[in-house]
Design a protein around this motif. Structure first.
Motif, PDB file in Angstrom:
ATOM      1  N   SER A  75      -8.286  11.856  -7.892  1.00  0.00           N
ATOM      2  CA  SER A  75      -8.016  13.170  -8.485  1.00  0.00           C
ATOM      3  C   SER A  75      -6.561  13.561  -8.223  1.00  0.00           C
ATOM      4  N   ALA A  76      -5.634  12.840  -8.825  1.00  0.00           N
ATOM      5  CA  ALA A  76      -4.223  13.147  -8.647  1.00  0.00           C
ATOM      6  C   ALA A  76      -3.777  14.180  -9.675  1.00  0.00           C
ATOM      7  N   PRO A 144      -2.279  15.311  -1.204  1.00  0.00           N
ATOM      8  CA  PRO A 144      -2.988  14.698  -0.067  1.00  0.00           C
ATOM      9  C   PRO A 144      -4.456  14.428  -0.358  1.00  0.00           C
ATOM     10  N   ASP A 145      -5.084  15.220  -1.225  1.00  0.00           N
ATOM     11  CA  ASP A 145      -6.484  14.973  -1.574  1.00  0.00           C
ATOM     12  C   ASP A 145      -6.639  13.622  -2.267  1.00  0.00           C
ATOM     13  N   LYS A 152     -10.994   7.123   1.831  1.00  0.00           N
ATOM     14  CA  LYS A 152     -12.459   7.131   1.764  1.00  0.00           C
ATOM     15  C   LYS A 152     -12.974   5.825   1.170  1.00  0.00           C
ATOM     16  N   ALA A 153     -12.313   5.340   0.112  1.00  0.00           N
ATOM     17  CA  ALA A 153     -12.716   4.065  -0.488  1.00  0.00           C
ATOM     18  C   ALA A 153     -12.598   2.931   0.525  1.00  0.00           C
ATOM     19  N   ALA A 154     -11.535   2.960   1.333  1.00  0.00           N
ATOM     20  CA  ALA A 154     -11.348   1.921   2.355  1.00  0.00           C
ATOM     21  C   ALA A 154     -12.478   1.958   3.376  1.00  0.00           C
ATOM     22  N   ARG A 155     -12.850   3.146   3.800  1.00  0.00           N
ATOM     23  CA  ARG A 155     -13.931   3.268   4.774  1.00  0.00           C
ATOM     24  C   ARG A 155     -15.248   2.756   4.203  1.00  0.00           C
ATOM     25  N   LEU A 173       5.256   7.064  -3.118  1.00  0.00           N
ATOM     26  CA  LEU A 173       5.041   8.506  -2.913  1.00  0.00           C
ATOM     27  C   LEU A 173       4.290   8.874  -1.632  1.00  0.00           C
ATOM     28  N   ALA A 174       3.717   7.914  -0.934  1.00  0.00           N
ATOM     29  CA  ALA A 174       2.978   8.212   0.289  1.00  0.00           C
ATOM     30  C   ALA A 174       3.145   7.063   1.278  1.00  0.00           C
TER      31      ALA A 174
END
Length: 212
Positions: A75-76, A144-145, A152-155, A173-174
């Motif tokens: 959700s960018a 940041p969201d 979350k996908a990685a976890r 960008l991050a």
């Protein structure tokens, strides 16, 4: 009997023509598999056709209501602001149409299964999974969201699959970037690292992952 709404697929857009054509081919295939469902797709920037042209195509086919779905993983900014704003303009341009707006795709169990298949292609069957660290690389955002959704996908990818860890990095960008992510894996004692891009289509950013 209620007639289902038509489907509008909204893409980000890219300067890489192969990535843009992959999106257009996806839209065509979706329409082929569901001939009863009017399907159109357009981009918010950079690539043709623009989203407004896709809406006009549906209207010309007699569509008055449709479901709009952003073909994006997180959700960018585009999914949160640009696409809803564009749809609002199209509603003014075509009085009488109505639409519902769907959520981005990830992290979804079906996407996790795709990531599993990509990992299976990259990991030597002789390797012990407990010695493999995965570096999941997302697009990166100032939101940041959106970045949190990649974490979350990685976890979720790590849960129950036996890998030593699934770390996260971003291509722009991050932080961390790909070199920073690889350095973190090494500092955590990783013996083998698989870099896993978290993108839907080919393009400039997935290529940048390889360069980094």
């Amino acid at each position: 009997m209620t007639t289902p709404p038509a489907l509008l697929i909204a893409g980000h857009g890219t300067r890489d023509e192969a990535g843009a054509e992959a999106f257009r081919a996806f839209v065509r295939e979706l329409g082929r598999r569901h001939p009863e469902l009017p399907v159109a797709g357009g981009f918010i920037e950079l690539s043709p056709p623009p989203l407004g042209e896709a809406v006009a195509e549906l209207v010309e086919r007699g569509v008055r209501r449709f479901a709009a779905v952003p073909l994006m993983l997180v959700s960018a900014g585009h999914a949160k602001g640009d696409i809803p704003a564009a749809l609002s303009r199209e509603r003014e341009r075509h009085p009488g149409i109505s639409y519902t707006y769907g959520r981005p795709l990830g992290p979804h169990p079906a996407l996790l299964r795709v990531l599993e298949r990509r990992l299976a292609e990259a990991v030597d069957p002789a390797w012990d999974p407990s010695e493999v660290t995965v570096l999941l690389v997302g697009r990166g955002s100032t939101d940041p969201d959106a970045n949190a959704e990649v974490f979350k996908a990685a976890r979720l990818l790590w849960e129950g699959r036996g890998y030593a860890a699934v770390e996260t990095a971003f291509v722009s960008l991050a932080k961390p970037d790909v070199p920073g992510g690889l350095d973190r894996c090494a500092r955590l004692g990783a013996r083998r690292v698989v870099v896993l891009p978290y993108f839907l289509f080919t393009g400039i950013l997935p290529d940048r992952v390889r360069h980094q």
